[in-house]
Enzyme design. Structure first.
Site, PDB file in Angstrom:
ATOM      1  N   ASP A 170      -0.372  -1.695   1.668  1.00  0.00           N
ATOM      2  CA  ASP A 170       0.703  -2.820   1.324  1.00  0.00           C
ATOM      3  C   ASP A 170       0.478  -4.082   2.170  1.00  0.00           C
ATOM      4  OD1 ASP A 170       1.651  -1.696   3.350  1.00  0.00           O
ATOM      5  OD2 ASP A 170       3.488  -0.989   2.946  1.00  0.00           O
ATOM      6  N   THR A 171       0.169  -3.943   3.351  1.00  0.00           N
ATOM      7  CA  THR A 171      -0.347  -4.815   4.482  1.00  0.00           C
ATOM      8  C   THR A 171      -1.458  -5.854   3.931  1.00  0.00           C
ATOM      9  OG1 THR A 171       0.311  -3.431   6.330  1.00  0.00           O
ATOM     10  CG2 THR A 171      -1.001  -5.663   6.768  1.00  0.00           C
ATOM     11  N   GLY A 229      11.070   2.230  -2.846  1.00  0.00           N
ATOM     12  CA  GLY A 229       9.932   1.754  -3.634  1.00  0.00           C
ATOM     13  C   GLY A 229      10.681   0.997  -4.663  1.00  0.00           C
TER      14      GLY A 229
END
Length: 484
Positions: A237-238, A18
């Protein structure tokens, strides 16, 4: 729009690490710096594989402390996984990791109630054993689910801890296989037939919606001066990464690279045909009502696992060795579920090559070249099939994410697809996260304006195809057993 430069914290959580990034955005400027990076290590406990979500939250707080003054915070992460809360809002247990074995054999139970053809027609989501729908079915008889009064997907859980407010961001919700991509609302019929209580989910919100302000305790722990708003971004996130593709016009394909490769198109409407289902394409929701029509490919996970098995040798040296190996000597199906679980990756690749009658890689360079050739071949197949199934031709392929650092993979993808590849930005998810926040606060314009700003301010590299299309066609035929 204001002419001032503002700072936005992007919490970007991947499957292995992260980070908290700070984006400083002006009308014609965009700078991204990393304030903190921390590991994301799943933990195997007696009941299975779990995420250390408390460790992740501690990393977020450390990152916000290091970030300094920011005008907003946004969170994105991987998809499908969730935490369960009790009636008091307390977490009932560490979220189950999507690679946990609990969903083995669950799909057949789901399909007995909703056949796969009907499930795809209703939700547009490709089959993957770890989709939230299958996880919830696997958890049906557990004490934890019986005690749960709220389900929050991972980025929404962290947002709740930061703000005290609960919501379900739509781009990530679409990966649950419980959303109708046409209405952009829950698929109530599917949930009812499977006995899934949609009241478990907090109300839907969309990228750019306000998601609360940092709690007083968070301000005290991070040293930030309030109020600091939290803004819903493309929390998958995509979705954030695709928002940061520096494309001009609509005739482009994208590959979001990292642990997974997500290869596909940005469309205005979903493709819900039976042929699309059979080809295992998914219709996830993106920014501004768009559809991310894509295929999940195993991605650099294959190489990551080999590197781990080899004791973490230098990646640059591996790539140099791979570049010297004859091309397309051996290829494997990078979408094969046999490669999903961690462990023994070199042995499994060797077994796949042996079973298909191809030369078995003998050196680390040969294994690396096999993986990169196989990924490029999978990219070729996905982008070619997406264009055909969606009737949406493209002129260029944009590669974003960690794979942009791998020049050999980028060149092989251009060669395999027979199209120019534009690689960059590397930190696409964080940049998309930042720009959605900036747009919500009036600092940038529409989606096209966001992409122009990316193209003007970020480092991009162009790769031209070599023209060796026949060799790739023959390799694909060898892999599929079709006549070349």
């Amino acid at each position: 729009m204001s002419g001032a430069v503002k700072a936005y914290a992007a919490v970007d959580l991947g499957a292995s690490s992260g980070r908290v990034m700070v984006g400083r955005v002006g009308p014609d400027s965009l700078e991204l710096t990393e304030s903190h990076r921390f590991p994301n290590r799943p933990v195997r406990v007696p009941e299975g594989l779990r995420w250390d979500v408390l460790g992740l939250y501690a990393g977020v707080l450390d990152g916000l402390r290091a970030a300094g003054r920011v005008d907003s915070v946004g969170i994105d992460s991987w998809a499908v996984d969730y935490g369960l809360l009790d009636a008091d809002g307390a977490l009932l247990g560490n979220p189950v990791h999507y690679r946990d074995a609990r969903t083995e054999g669950v799909a057949e139970k789901v399909w007995a109630s909703v056949p796969p053809e009907e499930l795809y027609a209703a939700t547009g989501i490709q089959y993957a054993p770890f989709n939230t729908l299958y996880q919830l079915t696997a958890a049906r008889s557990t004490a934890q689910l019986a005690a749960a009064r709220r389900l929050l997907l991972v980025p929404d859980l962290l947002t709740y801890w930061l703000t005290g407010e609960q919501g379900t961001e739509l781009t990530n919700a679409s990966t649950t296989q419980l959303v109708d991509p046409r209405t952009r609302d829950w698929s109530y019929g599917v949930a009812a037939r499977l006995g899934i209580d949609l009241e478990l989910f907090a109300p839907l919100r969309r990228p750019g919606d306000p998601a609360g302000v940092l709690r007083a305790e968070v301000l005290e722990e991070t040293g930030l001066l309030g109020p600091v708003p939290v803004t819903a971004v493309g929390s998958h996130d995509t979705a954030s990464a695709v928002a940061a593709v520096p494309a001009v016009g609509e005739r482009f394909a994208y590959i979001c690279t990292g642990t997974w490769s997500l290869a596909g198109l940005e469309l205005d409407e979903p493709v819900l045909t039976e042929e699309s289902r059979a080809a295992n394409f998914t219709n996830e929701l993106g920014l501004d009502g768009t559809v991310r029509y894509l295929r999940n490919i195993m991605g650099l996970w294959l190489l990551q696992e080999c590197v781990r098995a080899w004791g973490d040798p230098d990646l640059g040296e591996l790539l140099r060795e791979a570049a010297e190996v004859p091309p397309l000597r051996s290829v494997v199906d990078a979408q094969d579920a046999a490669f999903l679980a961690p462990g023994r990756m070199p042995e499994r690749i060797a077994e796949a090559c042996r079973a298909s009658g191809q030369p078995v890689p003998a050196t680390r360079g040969e294994f690396t070249r096999c993986i990169l050739d196989s990924l490029a071949l999978a990219h070729r197949r996905a982008i070619g099939e997406a264009q055909r199934l969606a009737d949406h031709p493209v002129d260029v392929v944009h590669i974003v994410g960690g794979g942009t650092r791998n020049a050999l993979l980028c060149q092989l993808t251009a060669d395999a697809c027979g199209l120019p590849v534009v690689a960059g930005p590397t930190e696409a998810a964080a940049l998309g996260n930042v720009l959605v926040q900036a747009r919500a606060h009036g600092l940038v314009g529409d989606r096209a304006g966001m992409r122009r700003l990316i193209a003007r301010t970020q480092s991009l590299t162009r790769y031209e195809p070599s023209g060796a299309a026949g060799a790739w066609h023959a390799a694909e035929a060898r892999l599929t057993g079709a006549a070349p």
